[in-house]
Design a protein around this motif. Structure first.
Motif, PDB file in Angstrom:
ATOM      1  N   ILE A  71      33.193  44.527  32.678  1.00  0.00           N
ATOM      2  CA  ILE A  71      32.436  42.958  33.306  1.00  0.00           C
ATOM      3  C   ILE A  71      33.991  42.727  33.188  1.00  0.00           C
ATOM      4  O   ILE A  71      34.428  42.177  33.081  1.00  0.00           O
ATOM      5  CB  ILE A  71      31.543  42.682  32.230  1.00  0.00           C
ATOM      6  N   PRO A  72      33.621  42.092  35.127  1.00  0.00           N
ATOM      7  CA  PRO A  72      35.754  41.261  35.442  1.00  0.00           C
ATOM      8  C   PRO A  72      35.727  40.230  34.025  1.00  0.00           C
ATOM      9  O   PRO A  72      34.190  39.511  33.825  1.00  0.00           O
ATOM     10  CB  PRO A  72      35.320  41.190  36.625  1.00  0.00           C
ATOM     11  N   ALA A  73      36.499  39.277  34.056  1.00  0.00           N
ATOM     12  CA  ALA A  73      36.713  38.345  33.856  1.00  0.00           C
ATOM     13  C   ALA A  73      36.078  37.261  34.862  1.00  0.00           C
ATOM     14  O   ALA A  73      35.514  36.123  33.935  1.00  0.00           O
ATOM     15  CB  ALA A  73      38.070  38.340  33.397  1.00  0.00           C
ATOM     16  N   THR A  74      36.816  37.680  35.973  1.00  0.00           N
ATOM     17  CA  THR A  74      36.021  36.190  36.739  1.00  0.00           C
ATOM     18  C   THR A  74      34.319  36.420  36.856  1.00  0.00           C
ATOM     19  O   THR A  74      34.195  35.393  37.018  1.00  0.00           O
ATOM     20  CB  THR A  74      36.233  36.726  37.826  1.00  0.00           C
ATOM     21  N   ALA A  75      33.713  37.331  36.542  1.00  0.00           N
ATOM     22  CA  ALA A  75      32.650  38.086  36.577  1.00  0.00           C
ATOM     23  C   ALA A  75      31.818  36.923  35.515  1.00  0.00           C
ATOM     24  O   ALA A  75      30.856  35.899  35.693  1.00  0.00           O
ATOM     25  CB  ALA A  75      31.618  39.126  36.696  1.00  0.00           C
ATOM     26  N   LEU A  76      32.697  37.407  34.196  1.00  0.00           N
ATOM     27  CA  LEU A  76      32.042  35.999  33.342  1.00  0.00           C
ATOM     28  C   LEU A  76      31.973  33.758  33.057  1.00  0.00           C
ATOM     29  O   LEU A  76      31.944  33.372  32.973  1.00  0.00           O
ATOM     30  CB  LEU A  76      32.894  36.060  31.764  1.00  0.00           C
ATOM     31  N   ASP A  77      33.542  34.238  33.752  1.00  0.00           N
ATOM     32  CA  ASP A  77      33.379  32.425  34.311  1.00  0.00           C
ATOM     33  C   ASP A  77      32.201  32.043  35.604  1.00  0.00           C
ATOM     34  O   ASP A  77      32.061  31.034  35.946  1.00  0.00           O
ATOM     35  CB  ASP A  77      35.025  32.797  35.480  1.00  0.00           C
ATOM     36  N   GLU A  78      31.977  32.795  36.627  1.00  0.00           N
ATOM     37  CA  GLU A  78      31.282  32.859  37.434  1.00  0.00           C
ATOM     38  C   GLU A  78      30.101  32.818  36.339  1.00  0.00           C
ATOM     39  O   GLU A  78      29.436  31.682  37.205  1.00  0.00           O
ATOM     40  CB  GLU A  78      31.098  34.196  38.800  1.00  0.00           C
ATOM     41  N   PHE A  79      29.637  33.109  35.702  1.00  0.00           N
ATOM     42  CA  PHE A  79      28.075  33.792  35.456  1.00  0.00           C
ATOM     43  C   PHE A  79      27.987  32.113  34.616  1.00  0.00           C
ATOM     44  O   PHE A  79      26.506  31.263  35.027  1.00  0.00           O
ATOM     45  CB  PHE A  79      27.867  34.897  34.273  1.00  0.00           C
TER      46      PHE A  79
END
Length: 91
Positions: A71-79
């Protein structure tokens, strides 16, 4: 004098050594760009199965690295941003 940060605790006997569920002092490295599902689950305060379901449904973006799912760190932020925005709209 500051006390040293607590070390990660060892998982109980029989638990996988990579399991983060038994590591209460888990602190992500701010420079880390990809997280395994267990790390992402810990960061989101969700269970591993819930994160796999979010990935399966496309709600949480992920990438394949070899046979592993990350899971990319950016995907966590977006979620998290989407959740906050949805909560704001519902209020």
């Amino acid at each position: 004098m500051t006390s040293p940060e607590p070390a990660l605790t060892a998982p109980p006997t029989g638990a996988p050594s990579h399991s983060l569920m038994f590591q209460p002092s888990f602190r992500p490295d701010p420079a880390q760009r990809l997280y395994c599902v267990e790390e992402a689950a810990r960061l989101l305060s969700l269970g591993r199965t819930a994160v796999f379901e979010l990935v399966r449904t496309g709600e949480l973006r992920s990438v394949k690295v070899g046979r592993s799912r990350r899971i990319p760190a950016t995907a966590l932020d977006e979620f998290v941003s989407r959740l906050v925005n949805q909560a704001g709209e519902a209020a």
